[in-house]
Design a protein around this motif. Structure first.
Motif, PDB file in Angstrom:
ATOM      1  N   ASP A  30       0.754  -1.242  -0.111  1.00  0.00           N
ATOM      2  CA  ASP A  30      -0.161  -0.165   0.038  1.00  0.00           C
ATOM      3  C   ASP A  30       0.860   1.280   0.128  1.00  0.00           C
ATOM      4  O   ASP A  30       0.455   2.321  -0.527  1.00  0.00           O
ATOM      5  N   ARG A  31       1.871   1.226   0.819  1.00  0.00           N
ATOM      6  CA  ARG A  31       2.837   2.400   0.796  1.00  0.00           C
ATOM      7  C   ARG A  31       3.525   2.379  -0.675  1.00  0.00           C
ATOM      8  O   ARG A  31       3.859   3.934  -1.211  1.00  0.00           O
ATOM      9  N   VAL A  32       3.916   1.434  -1.215  1.00  0.00           N
ATOM     10  CA  VAL A  32       4.746   1.506  -2.361  1.00  0.00           C
ATOM     11  C   VAL A  32       3.838   1.971  -3.692  1.00  0.00           C
ATOM     12  O   VAL A  32       4.342   2.675  -4.390  1.00  0.00           O
ATOM     13  N   GLN A  33       2.731   1.474  -3.505  1.00  0.00           N
ATOM     14  CA  GLN A  33       1.847   1.656  -4.668  1.00  0.00           C
ATOM     15  C   GLN A  33       0.498   1.946  -4.296  1.00  0.00           C
ATOM     16  O   GLN A  33      -0.668   1.293  -4.242  1.00  0.00           O
ATOM     17  N   PRO A  34       0.414   3.596  -3.799  1.00  0.00           N
ATOM     18  CA  PRO A  34      -0.913   3.875  -3.392  1.00  0.00           C
ATOM     19  C   PRO A  34      -2.174   3.860  -4.055  1.00  0.00           C
ATOM     20  O   PRO A  34      -3.314   3.568  -3.851  1.00  0.00           O
ATOM     21  N   ARG A  35      -1.928   4.321  -5.398  1.00  0.00           N
ATOM     22  CA  ARG A  35      -3.207   4.298  -6.252  1.00  0.00           C
ATOM     23  C   ARG A  35      -3.635   2.997  -6.507  1.00  0.00           C
ATOM     24  O   ARG A  35      -4.958   2.819  -6.608  1.00  0.00           O
ATOM     25  N   LYS A  36      -2.708   1.891  -6.739  1.00  0.00           N
ATOM     26  CA  LYS A  36      -3.084   0.445  -7.050  1.00  0.00           C
ATOM     27  C   LYS A  36      -3.836   0.130  -5.586  1.00  0.00           C
ATOM     28  O   LYS A  36      -4.846  -0.593  -5.799  1.00  0.00           O
ATOM     29  N   ALA A  37      -3.340   0.521  -4.502  1.00  0.00           N
ATOM     30  CA  ALA A  37      -4.109  -0.051  -3.342  1.00  0.00           C
ATOM     31  C   ALA A  37      -5.514   0.497  -2.916  1.00  0.00           C
ATOM     32  O   ALA A  37      -6.349  -0.084  -2.526  1.00  0.00           O
ATOM     33  N   ARG A  38      -5.476   2.010  -3.298  1.00  0.00           N
ATOM     34  CA  ARG A  38      -6.892   2.588  -3.191  1.00  0.00           C
ATOM     35  C   ARG A  38      -7.705   1.999  -4.295  1.00  0.00           C
ATOM     36  O   ARG A  38      -8.818   1.648  -3.818  1.00  0.00           O
ATOM     37  N   ALA A  39      -7.438   1.389  -5.368  1.00  0.00           N
ATOM     38  CA  ALA A  39      -8.440   0.890  -6.404  1.00  0.00           C
ATOM     39  C   ALA A  39      -8.747  -0.484  -5.973  1.00  0.00           C
ATOM     40  O   ALA A  39      -9.788  -0.904  -5.966  1.00  0.00           O
ATOM     41  N   ALA A  40      -7.758  -1.436  -5.320  1.00  0.00           N
ATOM     42  CA  ALA A  40      -8.112  -2.502  -4.554  1.00  0.00           C
ATOM     43  C   ALA A  40      -8.989  -2.388  -3.444  1.00  0.00           C
ATOM     44  O   ALA A  40     -10.014  -3.396  -3.548  1.00  0.00           O
ATOM     45  N   ARG A  41      -8.830  -1.355  -2.523  1.00  0.00           N
ATOM     46  CA  ARG A  41      -9.804  -1.399  -1.691  1.00  0.00           C
ATOM     47  C   ARG A  41     -11.432  -0.868  -2.024  1.00  0.00           C
ATOM     48  O   ARG A  41     -12.080  -1.414  -1.624  1.00  0.00           O
ATOM     49  N   MET A  42     -11.531  -0.025  -3.251  1.00  0.00           N
ATOM     50  CA  MET A  42     -12.600   0.274  -3.722  1.00  0.00           C
ATOM     51  C   MET A  42     -13.304  -1.090  -4.388  1.00  0.00           C
ATOM     52  O   MET A  42     -14.540  -1.211  -4.146  1.00  0.00           O
ATOM     53  N   ARG A  43     -12.413  -1.769  -4.991  1.00  0.00           N
ATOM     54  CA  ARG A  43     -12.942  -3.057  -5.689  1.00  0.00           C
ATOM     55  C   ARG A  43     -13.680  -4.073  -4.373  1.00  0.00           C
ATOM     56  O   ARG A  43     -14.592  -4.667  -4.581  1.00  0.00           O
ATOM     57  N   GLN A  44     -12.642  -3.930  -3.240  1.00  0.00           N
ATOM     58  CA  GLN A  44     -13.201  -4.765  -2.112  1.00  0.00           C
ATOM     59  C   GLN A  44     -14.450  -4.411  -1.646  1.00  0.00           C
ATOM     60  O   GLN A  44     -15.366  -5.020  -1.374  1.00  0.00           O
ATOM     61  N   GLN A  45     -14.567  -3.149  -1.502  1.00  0.00           N
ATOM     62  CA  GLN A  45     -15.937  -2.390  -1.036  1.00  0.00           C
ATOM     63  C   GLN A  45     -17.105  -2.845  -1.951  1.00  0.00           C
ATOM     64  O   GLN A  45     -18.255  -2.883  -1.444  1.00  0.00           O
ATOM     65  N   MET A  46     -16.919  -2.707  -3.273  1.00  0.00           N
ATOM     66  CA  MET A  46     -18.064  -3.022  -4.114  1.00  0.00           C
ATOM     67  C   MET A  46     -18.309  -4.360  -3.826  1.00  0.00           C
ATOM     68  O   MET A  46     -19.598  -4.619  -4.008  1.00  0.00           O
ATOM     69  N   ARG A  47     -17.477  -5.239  -3.778  1.00  0.00           N
ATOM     70  CA  ARG A  47     -17.615  -6.793  -3.772  1.00  0.00           C
ATOM     71  C   ARG A  47     -18.377  -6.927  -2.508  1.00  0.00           C
ATOM     72  O   ARG A  47     -19.445  -7.659  -2.540  1.00  0.00           O
ATOM     73  N   MET A  48     -18.077  -6.275  -1.385  1.00  0.00           N
ATOM     74  CA  MET A  48     -18.867  -6.501  -0.021  1.00  0.00           C
ATOM     75  C   MET A  48     -20.144  -5.880  -0.342  1.00  0.00           C
ATOM     76  O   MET A  48     -21.282  -6.395   0.392  1.00  0.00           O
ATOM     77  N   ARG A  49     -20.425  -4.639  -0.769  1.00  0.00           N
ATOM     78  CA  ARG A  49     -21.746  -4.322  -0.783  1.00  0.00           C
ATOM     79  C   ARG A  49     -22.511  -5.021  -1.828  1.00  0.00           C
ATOM     80  O   ARG A  49     -23.915  -5.070  -1.655  1.00  0.00           O
ATOM     81  N   THR A  50     -22.160  -5.736  -2.799  1.00  0.00           N
ATOM     82  CA  THR A  50     -22.962  -6.622  -3.530  1.00  0.00           C
ATOM     83  C   THR A  50     -22.960  -8.060  -3.152  1.00  0.00           C
ATOM     84  O   THR A  50     -24.019  -8.535  -3.688  1.00  0.00           O
TER      85      THR A  50
END
Length: 53
Positions: A30-50
């Motif tokens: 997450d520290r090395v690739q903040p943009r990728k980490a943020r995208a992964a968090r968003m995908r995880q949130q969508m997964r949990m929502r659906t």
């Protein structure tokens, strides 16, 4: 019986170590690739929502 408890304890210790290292690796990524980490968090949130309970 004591042997079984010992094995169980060792298994738990190894699992705790593995989970700790996994968490550290995630934090490092997450520290090395903040943009990728943020995208992964968003995908995880969508997964949990659906997800249907």
């Amino acid at each position: 019986m004591a042997d079984h408890d010992e094995r169980d304890l060792e298994r738990r210790r190894k699992r705790a170590l593995f989970l700790r290292e996994l968490n550290e690796a995630r934090e490092l990524r997450d520290r090395v690739q903040p943009r990728k980490a943020r995208a992964a968090r968003m995908r995880q949130q969508m997964r949990m929502r659906t997800f249907r309970w």
